[in-house]
Design a protein around this motif. Structure first.
Motif, mmCIF file in Angstrom:
data_model
loop_
_atom_site.group_PDB
_atom_site.id
_atom_site.type_symbol
_atom_site.label_atom_id
_atom_site.label_comp_id
_atom_site.label_asym_id
_atom_site.label_seq_id
_atom_site.Cartn_x
_atom_site.Cartn_y
_atom_site.Cartn_z
ATOM 1 N N GLU A 192 0.849 -1.187 0.000
ATOM 2 C CA GLU A 192 0.000 0.000 0.000
ATOM 3 C C GLU A 192 0.891 1.245 0.000
ATOM 4 O O GLU A 192 1.781 1.388 0.820
ATOM 5 C CB GLU A 192 -0.901 -0.003 1.240
ATOM 6 N N GLY A 193 0.650 2.146 -0.921
ATOM 7 C CA GLY A 193 1.449 3.363 -1.012
ATOM 8 C C GLY A 193 2.623 3.244 -1.979
ATOM 9 O O GLY A 193 3.354 4.210 -2.188
ATOM 10 N N TYR A 194 2.787 2.064 -2.596
ATOM 11 C CA TYR A 194 3.931 1.860 -3.495
ATOM 12 C C TYR A 194 3.887 2.788 -4.705
ATOM 13 O O TYR A 194 4.914 3.330 -5.117
ATOM 14 C CB TYR A 194 3.997 0.406 -3.964
ATOM 15 N N ARG A 195 2.692 2.993 -5.278
ATOM 16 C CA ARG A 195 2.585 3.831 -6.474
ATOM 17 C C ARG A 195 3.034 5.266 -6.188
ATOM 18 O O ARG A 195 3.727 5.885 -6.993
ATOM 19 C CB ARG A 195 1.153 3.809 -7.016
ATOM 20 N N ASP A 196 2.641 5.796 -5.041
ATOM 21 C CA ASP A 196 3.072 7.143 -4.663
ATOM 22 C C ASP A 196 4.574 7.169 -4.399
ATOM 23 O O ASP A 196 5.268 8.134 -4.755
ATOM 24 C CB ASP A 196 2.317 7.620 -3.419
ATOM 25 N N PHE A 197 5.068 6.102 -3.765
ATOM 26 C CA PHE A 197 6.503 5.996 -3.493
ATOM 27 C C PHE A 197 7.274 5.964 -4.813
ATOM 28 O O PHE A 197 8.333 6.598 -4.945
ATOM 29 C CB PHE A 197 6.788 4.728 -2.684
ATOM 30 N N LEU A 198 6.760 5.240 -5.794
ATOM 31 C CA LEU A 198 7.405 5.132 -7.097
ATOM 32 C C LEU A 198 7.523 6.497 -7.769
ATOM 33 O O LEU A 198 8.562 6.831 -8.348
ATOM 34 C CB LEU A 198 6.613 4.176 -7.993
ATOM 35 N N LYS A 199 6.486 7.305 -7.677
ATOM 36 C CA LYS A 199 6.487 8.625 -8.314
ATOM 37 C C LYS A 199 7.545 9.551 -7.715
ATOM 38 O O LYS A 199 8.169 10.336 -8.433
ATOM 39 C CB LYS A 199 5.109 9.277 -8.171
#
Length: 212
Positions: A192-199
């Protein structure tokens, strides 16, 4: 009695006009630091921790005042060393004003620089690491990183990685990569939160994925 004769055919290629030649390759000597010296250099200053004796600088954090010694501070922090070696205001006034730091955190930073130890690390490791990064105290920074990795789990790994990236905590990043990303990439990218972390950490992740 000699061990060999220069007239011996065995050594002909090493002689010239009856003289023995020694050929050697000269290279640059790499100076190595003494581990023992690094480990014990703080002990020299132990008795002078926040002690007026021979003090030559004041450190002001809000309403709190610490006394220090330029030599001890410079021995552990390149930032303090540059500050005191050049005609900066701190060097001229013998006062250092530190903002955005809890005096309790700086107390532990001083304790390490003077006595080679730190207290209450479990509760203040992140704050101390921020101070270490700011003043380039790499030995204490590594101690804080090793303390923090004991708290890493899937639920907080992205948060700690963001912290590590912001404060140049390479040991934490390497630990997370080797023990979470490499071992279970599929689970990592589904956090959870990986997509934001990736950005916000594209460069870090791109570097990791090229190594997998």
């Amino acid at each position: 009695m000699s061990f060999f004769s220069l007239d011996s055919k065995r050594f002909e290629k090493f002689t010239f006009n009856g003289k023995f030649m020694i050929l050697c390759k000269v290279g640059e000597y790499e100076k190595h630091k003494s581990t023992l010296g690094e480990k014990n250099k703080s002990i020299i200053y132990d008795a002078y921790l926040n002690n007026d004796t021979f003090s030559d600088v004041q450190i002001l954090i809000g309403k709190e005042k610490f006394v220090g010694h330029k030599l001890a501070l410079s021995a552990h922090s390149p930032v303090f060393q540059r500050m005191f070696c050049h005609e900066m205001k701190e060097s001229i006034s013998n006062k250092v004003e530190i903002e955005e730091m809890d005096p309790k955190v700086f107390t532990e930073v001083l304790r390490f620089m003077y006595a080679g130890k730190v207290e209450n690390l479990n509760d203040t490791a992140e704050e101390i690491l921020i101070a270490d990064d700011r003043y380039e105290i790499n030995e204490l920074k590594l101690i804080c990183e090793k303390s923090l990795i004991s708290k890493i789990k899937l639920e907080n790994i992205l948060e700690l990685l963001s912290f590590a990236e912001k404060h140049n905590a390479d040991y934490i990043k390497k630990y997370c990569f080797e023990n979470f990303v490499v071992k279970d990439l599929e689970t990592f990218v589904k956090l959870e939160g990986y997509r934001d972390f990736l950005k916000s950490h594209t460069t870090l992740l791109a570097g990791w994925f090229t190594e997998i």
